[in-house]
Design an enzyme around this catalytic site. Structure first.
Site: not given
Length: 305
Positions: A154, A162, A245, A272, A289
């Site tokens: 990502h 630009c 995670g 979790m 983690c």
């Protein structure tokens, strides 16, 4: 692989979520193993390890995830700001949001999970073994921890692109421009700064001066094809995959590990909570983690010293 078939970032829709629901034949199967010794034995034999990481890793460094309860910046969810449309409508507001996130990240440090991954990569590469981090995170904490072999699906908070010439560059300025200094407070009552577009971050390429945007993949945008191709190569060749995670609800990344598991490769989830993909994996280690990952990745007794 499904990697190149689903290239736009987005939250898991109902159709894709259906692919990750537990098939009826699997509903009576035992849960994934939490046997650390068994995982360690598998780990000791792996030559090509893919590690998929998500927001849960960063959260343990105190990084806001903008997910779930309280996941707002002012009165907006991230999905309302991290889009091309939002930037087109109000570039000042979107830049305030990302300026806030950049400034927050400058106060955060890698946690034991980041450090365990980096140490593992450094150690195993000397043994002719490969570790590749494929991350959805844009905070560069893996890089700061010392990881070298990273694919940032990502993009990065600390890169700009630009809108005019397309030039992309690293940018660690704080603030990124003078007009954003002291702006970006997340409190719901904070008024928009309404910075004139001419005063927002601008391209420094000779003769350009175009408006800069964060070099991140926004919701609805296509992921970088080169990074996706490299991720596909890693996932197709790995003999062990770790999912660390991640909620397994943002695609296409949510489909990566289930596809690896489908070809019989051991997948270990460190999280979790359970995710829509948990029952497809061989291992699941519940907890922070930063607590569960270091003992899983430390030097195995069969490794050379």
């Amino acid at each position: 692989m499904i990697v190149l078939q689903l290239t736009c970032r987005g939250l898991m829709n109902s159709q894709l979520h259906g692919h990750l629901k537990i098939p009826r034949a699997m509903q009576n199967m035992a849960r994934p193993s939490s046997d650390l010794a068994a995982f360690r034995k598998t780990f000791s034999k792996a030559k090509n390890i893919a590690i998929l990481t998500g927001a849960g890793v960063s959260a343990e460094s105190g990084v806001p995830t903008f997910r779930g309860a309280g996941g707002y910046w002012r009165k907006w969810e991230a999905q309302q700001l991290a889009t091309p449309e939002a930037f087109s409508r109000n570039p000042s507001r979107v830049w305030e949001f990302y300026h806030y996130r950049r400034e927050v990240m400058l106060t955060k440090d890698p946690n034991p999970a980041h450090l365990a991954i980096a140490e593992c990569e450094e150690r195993l590469i000397k043994q002719g073994r490969n570790v590749t981090v494929i991350t959805q995170n844009i905070d560069e904490l893996h890089r700061r921890a010392g990881s070298k072999n990273i694919l940032e699906l990502h993009g990065s908070l600390f890169k700009t692109r630009c809108m005019s010439c397309g030039h992309e560059a690293a940018n660690y300025h704080s603030p990124i421009c003078g007009a954003l200094k002291g702006k970006g407070a997340p409190d719901p009552d904070t008024e928009d700064a309404q910075i004139p577009v001419q005063q927002l971050p601008r391209c420094e390429q000779k003769g350009c001066h175009g408006l800069l945007r964060p070099a991140v993949v926004w919701f609805g945008e296509t992921l970088d094809s080169d990074i996706l191709s490299r991720a596909e190569e890693v996932l197709d060749s790995c003999d062990l995959c770790l999912v660390v995670g991640t909620s397994s609800v943002v695609y296409p990344a949510a489909m990566f590990a289930p596809q690896v598991a489908a070809r019989g490769v051991p997948v270990a989830e460190f999280n979790m909570e359970d995710t829509p993909a948990t029952m497809r994996f061989k291992f699941h280690f519940h907890g922070p983690c930063g607590t569960t990952l270091p003992p899983a990745l430390e030097r195995h007794e069969t490794e050379p010293k």
